[in-house]
Enzyme design. Sequence first.
Site, PDB file in Angstrom:
ATOM      1  CB  ALA A  91       8.401  -4.490   9.827  1.00 42.00           C
ATOM      2  CD  GLN A 112      -2.555  -1.176   2.680  1.00 42.04           C
ATOM      3  OE1 GLN A 112      -3.587  -0.526   2.864  1.00 42.04           O
ATOM      4  NE2 GLN A 112      -1.995  -1.900   3.636  1.00 42.04           N
ATOM      5  CG  ASN A 113       4.140   1.236   2.426  1.00 41.63           C
ATOM      6  OD1 ASN A 113       3.107   1.564   3.014  1.00 41.63           O
ATOM      7  ND2 ASN A 113       5.028   0.430   2.953  1.00 41.63           N
ATOM      8  CB  SER A 130      -4.102   0.753  10.523  1.00 45.09           C
ATOM      9  OG  SER A 130      -4.411   1.348   9.254  1.00 45.09           O
ATOM     10  CG  HIS A 166      -2.767   2.581  -1.978  1.00 48.92           C
ATOM     11  ND1 HIS A 166      -2.772   2.529  -0.608  1.00 48.92           N
ATOM     12  CD2 HIS A 166      -3.873   1.906  -2.360  1.00 48.92           C
ATOM     13  CE1 HIS A 166      -3.845   1.862  -0.189  1.00 48.92           C
ATOM     14  NE2 HIS A 166      -4.524   1.463  -1.250  1.00 48.92           N
TER      15      HIS A 166
HETATM   16  N1  APR Z   1       6.696  -2.281  12.302  1.00 51.06           N
HETATM   17  C1  APR Z   1       5.469  -2.773  11.988  1.00 51.06           C
HETATM   18  N2  APR Z   1       4.323  -2.048  12.063  1.00 51.06           N
HETATM   19  C2  APR Z   1       4.424  -0.766  12.492  1.00 51.06           C
HETATM   20  C3  APR Z   1       5.665  -0.177  12.846  1.00 51.06           C
HETATM   21  C4  APR Z   1       6.825  -0.993  12.738  1.00 51.06           C
HETATM   22  N3  APR Z   1       8.034  -0.514  13.057  1.00 51.06           N
HETATM   23  N4  APR Z   1       5.429   1.116  13.223  1.00 51.06           N
HETATM   24  C5  APR Z   1       4.093   1.320  13.103  1.00 51.06           C
HETATM   25  N5  APR Z   1       3.487   0.185  12.683  1.00 51.06           N
HETATM   26  C6  APR Z   1       2.071  -0.041  12.389  1.00 51.06           C
HETATM   27  C7  APR Z   1       1.117   0.806  13.198  1.00 51.06           C
HETATM   28  O1  APR Z   1       0.778   0.142  14.425  1.00 51.06           O
HETATM   29  C8  APR Z   1      -0.100   0.872  12.266  1.00 51.06           C
HETATM   30  O2  APR Z   1      -1.002  -0.211  12.522  1.00 51.06           O
HETATM   31  O3  APR Z   1       1.874   0.350  11.043  1.00 51.06           O
HETATM   32  C9  APR Z   1       0.499   0.691  10.864  1.00 51.06           C
HETATM   33  C10 APR Z   1       0.426   1.940  10.003  1.00 51.06           C
HETATM   34  O4  APR Z   1      -0.948   2.208   9.779  1.00 51.06           O
HETATM   35  P1  APR Z   1      -1.384   3.445   8.866  1.00 51.06           P
HETATM   36  O5  APR Z   1      -0.646   4.672   9.262  1.00 51.06           O
HETATM   37  O6  APR Z   1      -2.880   3.438   8.859  1.00 51.06           O
HETATM   38  O7  APR Z   1      -0.839   3.066   7.421  1.00 51.06           O
HETATM   39  P2  APR Z   1      -1.437   2.007   6.414  1.00 51.06           P
HETATM   40  O8  APR Z   1      -2.101   0.881   7.110  1.00 51.06           O
HETATM   41  O9  APR Z   1      -0.360   1.680   5.449  1.00 51.06           O
HETATM   42  O10 APR Z   1      -2.550   2.865   5.647  1.00 51.06           O
HETATM   43  C11 APR Z   1      -3.186   2.182   4.573  1.00 51.06           C
HETATM   44  O11 APR Z   1      -4.482   4.070   4.005  1.00 51.06           O
HETATM   45  O12 APR Z   1      -5.113   6.145   3.573  1.00 51.06           O
HETATM   46  C12 APR Z   1      -4.573   5.067   3.014  1.00 51.06           C
HETATM   47  O13 APR Z   1      -3.249   5.214   1.095  1.00 51.06           O
HETATM   48  C13 APR Z   1      -3.181   5.244   2.480  1.00 51.06           C
HETATM   49  O14 APR Z   1      -1.733   3.388   1.964  1.00 51.06           O
HETATM   50  C14 APR Z   1      -2.430   4.024   3.017  1.00 51.06           C
HETATM   51  C15 APR Z   1      -3.550   3.148   3.527  1.00 51.06           C
END
Ligand code: APR
Length: 243
Positions: free
Chosen positions: A231, A101-102, A189, A119
């Site tokens: 991770a 998703q990154n 998340s 994305h």
């Molecule tokens: N290792 C693993 N997980 C981690 C770490 C880490 N070091 N640090 C944070 N996290 C987790 C957090 O607990 C959280 O659950 O990574 C997750 C990041 O969640 P979000 O900020 O919601 O990002 P993401 O899930 O990628 O969002 C999904 O939402 O709005 C859209 O396009 C946007 O691609 C994005 C998508």
Amino acid sequence: MMLERARQRLRSAQRVVVMTGAGISAESGIPTFRAAQTGHWARFRPEDLASPDAYRRDPETVWAWYAGRCRGVQAAQPNPGHLAMAELERRQGKGFLLVTQNVDGLHQRAGSRRPAELHGNLTRARCESCGLKQPLNAQEPFTPPSCPHCGTVMRPDVVWFGERLPPLALAQAEAAFSSAHIALVIGTSSLVEPAASLALLTLDTGGTVIEINPEPTPLTPLATFSLPMSASRALPALLEGWS
Ligand code: APR
């Protein structure tokens, strides 16, 4: 111990699919998507910038935001989590797909050869008329470039709120999650569809889901294994002891 049991399952799996979110890049210094915006951009919500309406209304501001984020990811380095996923791809061969998703391009810089980018990728710009793609120029002045091929104003090659995901990447992801023996769901998340539901396809077809996230998510109670770890620690540990 859960990590050892997860490692054994992964070692014996023929078909492996991986879903990554912003958490895998957090330790490369890239703020997660839902972390608070900082500095000049603190007064904006991503939803107010990452949309077609925002780009139509104020292309320079939106372009400047992406140019700043692009400089940020260009200055960042892949971390052991990204490198471990590139190593897993090498070990698994064709029975492997990385879905992300990154939009930071760090998986490719870590050596992942064919990530499915659900994305898009903010290090690229795209022409909406002719589809031409080129590296996003993150330098000033922050004016969106015109397409060298057809002259249309170009945009960051990312999926904005309200837009469809790239059909090929999504189809690849759905097929991989539906046939995987193991799905690794890392640093997301699990809030945004359709990415958030892909792991359920693996569970529905009798596969194993291993979640890696220091915090609980809506997937946690459903996952076969949930490793409350970062991770960059969990992924190298999962690959230890076998090659
Ligand atoms: N290792 C693993 N997980 C981690 C770490 C880490 N070091 N640090 C944070 N996290 C987790 C957090 O607990 C959280 O659950 O990574 C997750 C990041 O969640 P979000 O900020 O919601 O990002 P993401 O899930 O990628 O969002 C999904 O939402 O709005 C859209 O396009 C946007 O691609 C994005 C998508």
